[in-house]
Design an enzyme around this catalytic site. Structure first.
Site, PDB file in Angstrom:
ATOM      1  N   ASN A   1     -13.304  10.026  -1.126  1.00 24.19           N
ATOM      2  CA  ASN A   1     -14.035   8.966  -1.822  1.00 24.19           C
ATOM      3  C   ASN A   1     -13.850   7.702  -1.013  1.00 24.19           C
ATOM      4  O   ASN A   1     -12.723   7.257  -0.820  1.00 24.19           O
ATOM      5  CB  ASN A   1     -13.479   8.727  -3.229  1.00 24.19           C
ATOM      6  CG  ASN A   1     -13.707   9.901  -4.151  1.00 24.19           C
ATOM      7  OD1 ASN A   1     -14.726  10.577  -4.067  1.00 24.19           O
ATOM      8  ND2 ASN A   1     -12.749  10.160  -5.031  1.00 24.19           N
TER       9      ASN A   1
ATOM     10  N   CYS B   1       0.637   3.273   3.529  1.00 20.53           N
ATOM     11  CA  CYS B   1       1.093   2.758   4.824  1.00 20.53           C
ATOM     12  C   CYS B   1       2.460   3.356   5.196  1.00 20.53           C
ATOM     13  O   CYS B   1       3.279   3.645   4.317  1.00 20.53           O
ATOM     14  CB  CYS B   1       1.177   1.230   4.780  1.00 20.53           C
ATOM     15  SG  CYS B   1      -0.432   0.410   4.995  1.00 20.53           S
TER      16      CYS B   1
ATOM     17  N   GLN C   1      -8.671  13.561  -0.031  1.00 19.57           N
ATOM     18  CA  GLN C   1      -7.913  14.365  -0.977  1.00 19.57           C
ATOM     19  C   GLN C   1      -8.265  15.839  -0.815  1.00 19.57           C
ATOM     20  O   GLN C   1      -9.318  16.187  -0.284  1.00 19.57           O
ATOM     21  CB  GLN C   1      -8.228  13.948  -2.414  1.00 19.57           C
ATOM     22  CG  GLN C   1      -7.949  12.485  -2.719  1.00 19.57           C
ATOM     23  CD  GLN C   1      -8.062  12.177  -4.212  1.00 19.57           C
ATOM     24  OE1 GLN C   1      -7.506  12.890  -5.045  1.00 19.57           O
ATOM     25  NE2 GLN C   1      -8.783  11.131  -4.546  1.00 19.57           N
TER      26      GLN C   1
ATOM     27  N   SER D   1      -9.364   4.055  -5.110  1.00 21.70           N
ATOM     28  CA  SER D   1      -8.453   3.052  -5.647  1.00 21.70           C
ATOM     29  C   SER D   1      -7.594   2.392  -4.572  1.00 21.70           C
ATOM     30  O   SER D   1      -6.787   1.530  -4.874  1.00 21.70           O
ATOM     31  CB  SER D   1      -7.576   3.676  -6.738  1.00 21.70           C
ATOM     32  OG  SER D   1      -7.052   4.908  -6.321  1.00 21.70           O
TER      33      SER D   1
ATOM     34  N   HIS E   1      -8.230   7.445   3.553  1.00 24.09           N
ATOM     35  CA  HIS E   1      -7.578   8.674   3.086  1.00 24.09           C
ATOM     36  C   HIS E   1      -8.567   9.586   2.379  1.00 24.09           C
ATOM     37  O   HIS E   1      -9.630   9.160   1.947  1.00 24.09           O
ATOM     38  CB  HIS E   1      -6.414   8.344   2.140  1.00 24.09           C
ATOM     39  CG  HIS E   1      -6.842   7.872   0.784  1.00 24.09           C
ATOM     40  ND1 HIS E   1      -7.357   6.606   0.559  1.00 24.09           N
ATOM     41  CD2 HIS E   1      -6.844   8.486  -0.425  1.00 24.09           C
ATOM     42  CE1 HIS E   1      -7.643   6.452  -0.727  1.00 24.09           C
ATOM     43  NE2 HIS E   1      -7.353   7.583  -1.354  1.00 24.09           N
TER      44      HIS E   1
ATOM     45  N   HIS F   1      -3.919   0.534   8.068  1.00 21.34           N
ATOM     46  CA  HIS F   1      -4.489   0.222   6.757  1.00 21.34           C
ATOM     47  C   HIS F   1      -5.946  -0.235   6.837  1.00 21.34           C
ATOM     48  O   HIS F   1      -6.719  -0.061   5.888  1.00 21.34           O
ATOM     49  CB  HIS F   1      -3.636  -0.886   6.108  1.00 21.34           C
ATOM     50  CG  HIS F   1      -3.988  -1.190   4.690  1.00 21.34           C
ATOM     51  ND1 HIS F   1      -3.692  -0.328   3.653  1.00 21.34           N
ATOM     52  CD2 HIS F   1      -4.613  -2.264   4.122  1.00 21.34           C
ATOM     53  CE1 HIS F   1      -4.118  -0.860   2.516  1.00 21.34           C
ATOM     54  NE2 HIS F   1      -4.671  -2.024   2.771  1.00 21.34           N
TER      55      HIS F   1
ATOM     56  N   HIS G   1      -6.998   1.969   2.110  1.00 23.41           N
ATOM     57  CA  HIS G   1      -6.378   2.659   3.255  1.00 23.41           C
ATOM     58  C   HIS G   1      -7.138   3.981   3.478  1.00 23.41           C
ATOM     59  O   HIS G   1      -7.352   4.722   2.533  1.00 23.41           O
ATOM     60  CB  HIS G   1      -4.903   2.922   2.931  1.00 23.41           C
ATOM     61  CG  HIS G   1      -4.116   3.363   4.128  1.00 23.41           C
ATOM     62  ND1 HIS G   1      -3.087   2.625   4.668  1.00 23.41           N
ATOM     63  CD2 HIS G   1      -4.208   4.472   4.904  1.00 23.41           C
ATOM     64  CE1 HIS G   1      -2.583   3.261   5.714  1.00 23.41           C
ATOM     65  NE2 HIS G   1      -3.250   4.389   5.865  1.00 23.41           N
TER      66      HIS G   1
ATOM     67  N   CYS H   1       0.845  -1.205   0.000  1.00 22.97           N
ATOM     68  CA  CYS H   1       0.000   0.000   0.000  1.00 22.97           C
ATOM     69  C   CYS H   1       0.876   1.249   0.000  1.00 22.97           C
ATOM     70  O   CYS H   1       1.744   1.403   0.856  1.00 22.97           O
ATOM     71  CB  CYS H   1      -0.890  -0.024   1.240  1.00 22.97           C
ATOM     72  SG  CYS H   1      -1.718   1.551   1.544  1.00 22.97           S
TER      73      CYS H   1
HETATM   74  O1  LIG Z   1      -7.406  10.126  -7.255  1.00 21.27           O
HETATM   75  P1  LIG Z   1      -8.067   8.780  -7.135  1.00 21.27           P
HETATM   76  O2  LIG Z   1      -8.547   8.485  -5.752  1.00 21.27           O
HETATM   77  O3  LIG Z   1      -7.231   7.673  -7.703  1.00 21.27           O
HETATM   78  O4  LIG Z   1      -9.340   8.887  -8.119  1.00 21.27           O
HETATM   79  C1  LIG Z   1     -10.675   9.022  -7.723  1.00 21.27           C
HETATM   80  O5  LIG Z   1     -10.969  10.347  -7.287  1.00 21.27           O
HETATM   81  C2  LIG Z   1     -10.844  11.376  -8.253  1.00 21.27           C
HETATM   82  C3  LIG Z   1     -11.357  12.666  -7.632  1.00 21.27           C
HETATM   83  O6  LIG Z   1     -12.705  12.578  -7.233  1.00 21.27           O
HETATM   84  C4  LIG Z   1     -11.600  11.059  -9.549  1.00 21.27           C
HETATM   85  O7  LIG Z   1     -11.233  11.996 -10.554  1.00 21.27           O
HETATM   86  C5  LIG Z   1     -11.294   9.661 -10.064  1.00 21.27           C
HETATM   87  O8  LIG Z   1     -12.149   9.365 -11.159  1.00 21.27           O
HETATM   88  C6  LIG Z   1     -11.518   8.647  -8.934  1.00 21.27           C
HETATM   89  O9  LIG Z   1     -11.201   7.345  -9.373  1.00 21.27           O
END
Ligand SMILES: O=P(O)(O)O[C@H]1O[C@H](CO)[C@@H](O)[C@H](O)[C@H]1O
Ligand SMILES: O=P(O)(O)O[C@H]1O[C@H](CO)[C@@H](O)[C@H](O)[C@H]1O
Lengths: 350, 350
Positions: A155, A55, A170, A163, A168, A115, A166, A52
């Site tokens: 997300n 981690c 953004q 993806s 997290h 994780h 873990h 990961c």
């Molecule tokens: O950056 P990550 O987590 O890989 O990607 C995820 O979040 C992003 C922001 O919402 C999106 O644009 C991507 O389509 C989604 O897969």
């Protein structure tokens, strides 16, 4: 002749923050589902995964090694959608082909060294530490004068495009103000000009009087299913005090926000006894662009699950081409969430 | 100093039909994907399924039995989101809780008696028959004076929420004008008032001059990836003649539209050699509500696949809270689609 009833007849509701409408079809809950069923990802991760990139101590795509962090950890997104060094430029051919460069900074925040945790499973102290990081990152980014908007979000879950399991979130920050914020600014500004009170302050007052869409409240925050909710179990957390960004939250407010997040995400997990997927994020005033006194901080939770851990609402077809649509009412959803326990099922079942 | 390049630098593009913007991150195509991978549904259905509610002679949820139809077959949706008998009524509490009843009619159109076909695999004649049904259903619904908008669409594929693989589409018609149509009306009206030509006629002229976003054209229609495309391989089919609804298409135009649909959906299937999921639908003028001379008929295809049959673009997090975002450019997508064969891979491989 029958009378029109919100809990019985198809109708539209106005989103007072954006001016958009949602189509509500309360009678449609009986629809059988023969379509796609989501895989439910088994929830048995180790607390450390050597592969990961979040981690502690592991390597990342840009060649860096993560420190042995103990709370949260922030770094620049290795696959950033926005870059600070983008050259200036624009295009406008007869108003038909219109484009402009967009600078930005994208960050990733690991919420915990572990994780196998998620926000609802973290302690109040650990979530408060995350809120502190959000606040300080917001301040750091706002200190860059060219940045106009800072989008803090998470997300959660594979079906929300996450993806890496873990825990997290953004932050995407950028030189222009994105679409949803432009819309919410316009409506809040118009309302504030007339009422000299924030739109959400008056909305909150009305909702607290009615009670039927409230899911949870503490001294500083209210979690409710907005009247105009689009996603089945959508929630909005609103600050009781009218402040326009996370920057202004006191220590007491930060703890109270952490509590509200813990309660909301715990109720979510308990609803279908699954790690509940969602996209969540704060909406707040733009930065480095004047005062925005009309702006009232809030946080949206957009979760797709409709009936079970494996049946979600699809926003497709009619929804993409014409208008968002939902099958259960906001009041039904709020009622179910309110009745759902605040103690995580993994604990109450342990 | 580097110059700003659309195919290299993050930028925003204006959707001239809605006024919305999309964030384009052309440099981000190298991002590895460790997230959710879709199941690819095996494509070996029988041509008749005794449990399918769309196959000829089978029973449906409302107790009816389908006729032994040989082309297409239309019936009222057994689980309609909109109902014609909805009582009138509305709510407005201080402009904060705002709702209104919504009447409507929802129909389902089986495109073919054969359970195992999809539009690209149908003959030109059979697709033309579907276009004829769309036209006559549009006219029938428009004959009901209270109907203001008729949304003709198709959800294809499990990941687009399609609950039955039997080839079919839907029509949702309603008493008010839905969100996307309100937006597109406003922009087209403003443009028409100034230029006395339709927005899409002038846009089409410019795109045909440039060529780089054109995927296919015949005498009556152009299929292109719009400059402001949001979905990876989004396509818009536009009529060369400025007409505001399907009602006005001649026989020659209907055959040409069927051909454009066949070519677009065949290229889609060939792109990743899979039955390509999408939501598609026509946008046209409201009905029973004056003239709408500015409106220019077009059809959107919104397909989610990004890199392969199993990796899609997620519109989550930043996209839901702030702004739609894409990783490949419209020009890259158009180029790939243009180069992709017009002969379906199942035939060329047979
Ligand atoms: O950056 P990550 O987590 O890989 O990607 C995820 O979040 C992003 C922001 O919402 C999106 O644009 C991507 O389509 C989604 O897969
Ligand atoms: O009516 P269907 O095909 O069962 O349902 C599908 O299309 C509808 C219209 O786009 C959506 O509201 C549903 O979420 C989707 O699953």
């Amino acid at each position: 002749d029958q009378a029109f009833e919100l809990d019985n007849n198809p109708h539209t509701r106005l989103n007072i923050l954006t001016g958009d409408w949602v189509l509500v079809s309360p009678h449609r809950t009986k629809r059988p589902w023969q379509g796609k069923v989501e895989d439910v990802t088994p929830d048995n991760r180790p607390d450390y995964d050597p592969k990961c990139y979040l981690c502690p101590g592991n390597g990342r795509a840009d060649g860096d090694t993560n420190p042995d962090y103990t709370e949260s950890f922030v770094f620049n997104n290795d696959f950033a959608a926005l870059l600070p060094e983008t050259p200036n430029g624009s295009l406008n051919e007869d108003g038909l082909l219109v484009a402009a460069n967009q600078k930005g900074v994208c960050k990733v925040i690991s919420f915990s060294p572990k994780h196998n945790l998620t926000l609802p499973e973290m302690s109040l102290e650990a979530i408060t530490a995350v809120v502190n990081v959000w606040q300080s990152e917001f301040e750091n980014l706002a200190a860059q004068e060219w940045i106009r908007y800072i989008q803090i979000f998470e997300n959660k879950g594979e079906i929300m495009g996450c993806s890496n399991p873990h825990p997290h979130g953004q932050i995407w920050s950028q030189g222009d103000i994105p679409l949803e914020i432009v819309k919410e600014t316009e409506r809040q500004k118009t309302y504030y000009a007339v009422h000299r009170k924030s739109l959400l302050a008056n909305y909150l007052k009305l909702e607290l009087e009615k009670g039927e869409r409230i899911v949870f409240q503490n001294d500083h925050f209210v979690a409710l299913v907005p009247f105009w909710a689009v996603w089945p179990y959508e929630i909005m957390i609103v600050s009781k005090r009218h402040v326009n960004s996370i920057k202004l939250f006191t220590n007491a407010e930060k703890v109270a926000l952490a509590e509200a997040i813990k309660v909301v995400t715990t109720k979510y997990d308990n609803l279908f006894e699954t790690s509940f997927p969602y996209s969540a994020g704060m909406h707040q005033a733009p930065v480095n662009d004047g005062d925005y006194p009309e702006w009232h901080w809030h946080m949206h939770f957009y979760p797709p699950l409709l009936r079970s851990a494996s049946v979600k609402k699809f926003m497709v077809g009619y929804e993409m081409l014409a208008n968002p649509q939902r099958d259960i009412t906001a009041e039904f959803a709020a009622n179910r969430l309110r009745e759902t326990s605040n103690v995580h099922y993994k604990i109450s079942k342990a």
